[in-house]
Write a protein that holds these residues in place. Structure first.
Motif, PDB file in Angstrom:
ATOM      1  N   VAL A   1       0.840  -1.205   0.000  1.00  0.00           N
ATOM      2  CA  VAL A   1       0.000   0.000   0.000  1.00  0.00           C
ATOM      3  C   VAL A   1       0.873   1.251   0.000  1.00  0.00           C
ATOM      4  O   VAL A   1       0.582   2.221  -0.709  1.00  0.00           O
ATOM      5  CB  VAL A   1      -0.961  -0.030   1.205  1.00  0.00           C
ATOM      6  N   PHE A   2       1.948   1.242   0.771  1.00  0.00           N
ATOM      7  CA  PHE A   2       2.851   2.399   0.787  1.00  0.00           C
ATOM      8  C   PHE A   2       3.475   2.621  -0.594  1.00  0.00           C
ATOM      9  O   PHE A   2       3.576   3.760  -1.054  1.00  0.00           O
ATOM     10  CB  PHE A   2       3.946   2.206   1.831  1.00  0.00           C
ATOM     11  N   LEU A   3       3.871   1.544  -1.264  1.00  0.00           N
ATOM     12  CA  LEU A   3       4.437   1.679  -2.613  1.00  0.00           C
ATOM     13  C   LEU A   3       3.399   2.208  -3.598  1.00  0.00           C
ATOM     14  O   LEU A   3       3.740   2.988  -4.497  1.00  0.00           O
ATOM     15  CB  LEU A   3       5.006   0.345  -3.079  1.00  0.00           C
ATOM     16  N   LEU A   4       2.146   1.796  -3.440  1.00  0.00           N
ATOM     17  CA  LEU A   4       1.086   2.338  -4.291  1.00  0.00           C
ATOM     18  C   LEU A   4       0.921   3.842  -4.075  1.00  0.00           C
ATOM     19  O   LEU A   4       0.793   4.609  -5.036  1.00  0.00           O
ATOM     20  CB  LEU A   4      -0.238   1.635  -3.993  1.00  0.00           C
ATOM     21  N   PHE A   5       0.906   4.260  -2.796  1.00  0.00           N
ATOM     22  CA  PHE A   5       0.815   5.691  -2.508  1.00  0.00           C
ATOM     23  C   PHE A   5       2.010   6.430  -3.105  1.00  0.00           C
ATOM     24  O   PHE A   5       1.853   7.497  -3.699  1.00  0.00           O
ATOM     25  CB  PHE A   5       0.756   5.947  -1.002  1.00  0.00           C
ATOM     26  N   ALA A   6       3.197   5.893  -2.946  1.00  0.00           N
ATOM     27  CA  ALA A   6       4.398   6.542  -3.485  1.00  0.00           C
ATOM     28  C   ALA A   6       4.315   6.655  -5.003  1.00  0.00           C
ATOM     29  O   ALA A   6       4.680   7.688  -5.578  1.00  0.00           O
ATOM     30  CB  ALA A   6       5.643   5.763  -3.070  1.00  0.00           C
ATOM     31  N   PHE A   7       3.822   5.613  -5.659  1.00  0.00           N
ATOM     32  CA  PHE A   7       3.696   5.632  -7.115  1.00  0.00           C
ATOM     33  C   PHE A   7       2.734   6.727  -7.567  1.00  0.00           C
ATOM     34  O   PHE A   7       3.050   7.522  -8.455  1.00  0.00           O
ATOM     35  CB  PHE A   7       3.223   4.264  -7.622  1.00  0.00           C
ATOM     36  N   PHE A   8       1.548   6.785  -6.945  1.00  0.00           N
ATOM     37  CA  PHE A   8       0.550   7.756  -7.390  1.00  0.00           C
ATOM     38  C   PHE A   8       0.929   9.185  -7.021  1.00  0.00           C
ATOM     39  O   PHE A   8       0.633  10.118  -7.764  1.00  0.00           O
ATOM     40  CB  PHE A   8      -0.831   7.396  -6.845  1.00  0.00           C
ATOM     41  N   ILE A   9       1.589   9.370  -5.895  1.00  0.00           N
ATOM     42  CA  ILE A   9       2.044  10.721  -5.547  1.00  0.00           C
ATOM     43  C   ILE A   9       3.151  11.161  -6.511  1.00  0.00           C
ATOM     44  O   ILE A   9       3.165  12.305  -6.968  1.00  0.00           O
ATOM     45  CB  ILE A   9       2.485  10.781  -4.072  1.00  0.00           C
TER      46      ILE A   9
ATOM     47  N   TRP B   1      -4.573  17.512 -10.499  1.00  0.00           N
ATOM     48  CA  TRP B   1      -5.672  16.764  -9.892  1.00  0.00           C
ATOM     49  C   TRP B   1      -5.233  15.416  -9.342  1.00  0.00           C
ATOM     50  O   TRP B   1      -5.717  14.994  -8.283  1.00  0.00           O
ATOM     51  CB  TRP B   1      -6.804  16.596 -10.895  1.00  0.00           C
ATOM     52  N   LEU B   2      -4.359  14.715 -10.005  1.00  0.00           N
ATOM     53  CA  LEU B   2      -3.906  13.414  -9.504  1.00  0.00           C
ATOM     54  C   LEU B   2      -3.118  13.580  -8.209  1.00  0.00           C
ATOM     55  O   LEU B   2      -3.300  12.814  -7.257  1.00  0.00           O
ATOM     56  CB  LEU B   2      -3.069  12.682 -10.551  1.00  0.00           C
ATOM     57  N   LEU B   3      -2.280  14.592  -8.149  1.00  0.00           N
ATOM     58  CA  LEU B   3      -1.512  14.837  -6.932  1.00  0.00           C
ATOM     59  C   LEU B   3      -2.432  15.198  -5.771  1.00  0.00           C
ATOM     60  O   LEU B   3      -2.278  14.681  -4.658  1.00  0.00           O
ATOM     61  CB  LEU B   3      -0.489  15.944  -7.145  1.00  0.00           C
ATOM     62  N   LEU B   4      -3.392  16.060  -6.016  1.00  0.00           N
ATOM     63  CA  LEU B   4      -4.326  16.445  -4.961  1.00  0.00           C
ATOM     64  C   LEU B   4      -5.135  15.241  -4.477  1.00  0.00           C
ATOM     65  O   LEU B   4      -5.339  15.061  -3.266  1.00  0.00           O
ATOM     66  CB  LEU B   4      -5.258  17.546  -5.457  1.00  0.00           C
ATOM     67  N   ALA B   5      -5.588  14.411  -5.397  1.00  0.00           N
ATOM     68  CA  ALA B   5      -6.366  13.232  -5.023  1.00  0.00           C
ATOM     69  C   ALA B   5      -5.505  12.235  -4.253  1.00  0.00           C
ATOM     70  O   ALA B   5      -5.937  11.686  -3.236  1.00  0.00           O
ATOM     71  CB  ALA B   5      -6.951  12.576  -6.262  1.00  0.00           C
TER      72      ALA B   5
ATOM     73  N   VAL C   1      -6.154  11.150  -0.377  1.00  0.00           N
ATOM     74  CA  VAL C   1      -6.409   9.765   0.041  1.00  0.00           C
ATOM     75  C   VAL C   1      -5.360   9.321   1.050  1.00  0.00           C
ATOM     76  O   VAL C   1      -5.672   8.657   2.038  1.00  0.00           O
ATOM     77  CB  VAL C   1      -6.449   8.822  -1.186  1.00  0.00           C
ATOM     78  N   PHE C   2      -4.112   9.707   0.819  1.00  0.00           N
ATOM     79  CA  PHE C   2      -3.048   9.343   1.758  1.00  0.00           C
ATOM     80  C   PHE C   2      -3.311   9.943   3.133  1.00  0.00           C
ATOM     81  O   PHE C   2      -3.242   9.243   4.145  1.00  0.00           O
ATOM     82  CB  PHE C   2      -1.694   9.806   1.218  1.00  0.00           C
ATOM     83  N   LEU C   3      -3.604  11.227   3.184  1.00  0.00           N
ATOM     84  CA  LEU C   3      -3.861  11.876   4.466  1.00  0.00           C
ATOM     85  C   LEU C   3      -5.124  11.327   5.127  1.00  0.00           C
ATOM     86  O   LEU C   3      -5.165  11.135   6.349  1.00  0.00           O
ATOM     87  CB  LEU C   3      -3.970  13.390   4.287  1.00  0.00           C
ATOM     88  N   GLY C   4      -6.148  11.065   4.336  1.00  0.00           N
ATOM     89  CA  GLY C   4      -7.375  10.497   4.891  1.00  0.00           C
ATOM     90  C   GLY C   4      -7.150   9.126   5.505  1.00  0.00           C
ATOM     91  O   GLY C   4      -7.635   8.842   6.604  1.00  0.00           O
ATOM     92  N   SER C   5      -6.400   8.277   4.824  1.00  0.00           N
ATOM     93  CA  SER C   5      -6.131   6.951   5.380  1.00  0.00           C
ATOM     94  C   SER C   5      -5.177   7.031   6.568  1.00  0.00           C
ATOM     95  O   SER C   5      -5.308   6.276   7.536  1.00  0.00           O
ATOM     96  CB  SER C   5      -5.576   6.010   4.311  1.00  0.00           C
ATOM     97  N   PHE C   6      -4.237   7.971   6.527  1.00  0.00           N
ATOM     98  CA  PHE C   6      -3.337   8.142   7.661  1.00  0.00           C
ATOM     99  C   PHE C   6      -4.108   8.601   8.891  1.00  0.00           C
ATOM    100  O   PHE C   6      -3.891   8.104   9.996  1.00  0.00           O
ATOM    101  CB  PHE C   6      -2.248   9.157   7.319  1.00  0.00           C
TER     102      PHE C   6
END
Length: 51
Positions: free
Chosen positions: A9-17, A30-34, A38-43
């Protein structure tokens, strides 16, 4: 198993960020904001739960 899933999951977040940063340089934030949202919401959801 949970540790492996957490790494995935961390690698997925790193990839999309990272992809979001590249898109932001092209003028599309928009992709960065999303991804950051999502990262902050899940954190906040999982990081602030009581043990």
């Amino acid at each position: 198993m949970k540790f492996t899933l957490a790494i995935f999951v961390f690698l997925l977040f790193a990839f999309f960020i990272s992809w979001g940063v590249i898109e932001m340089l092209k003028g599309r934030p928009w992709l960065l904001l999303a991804a950051v949202g999502v990262f902050l919401g899940s954190f906040i959801k999982f990081g602030c739960q009581s043990h």
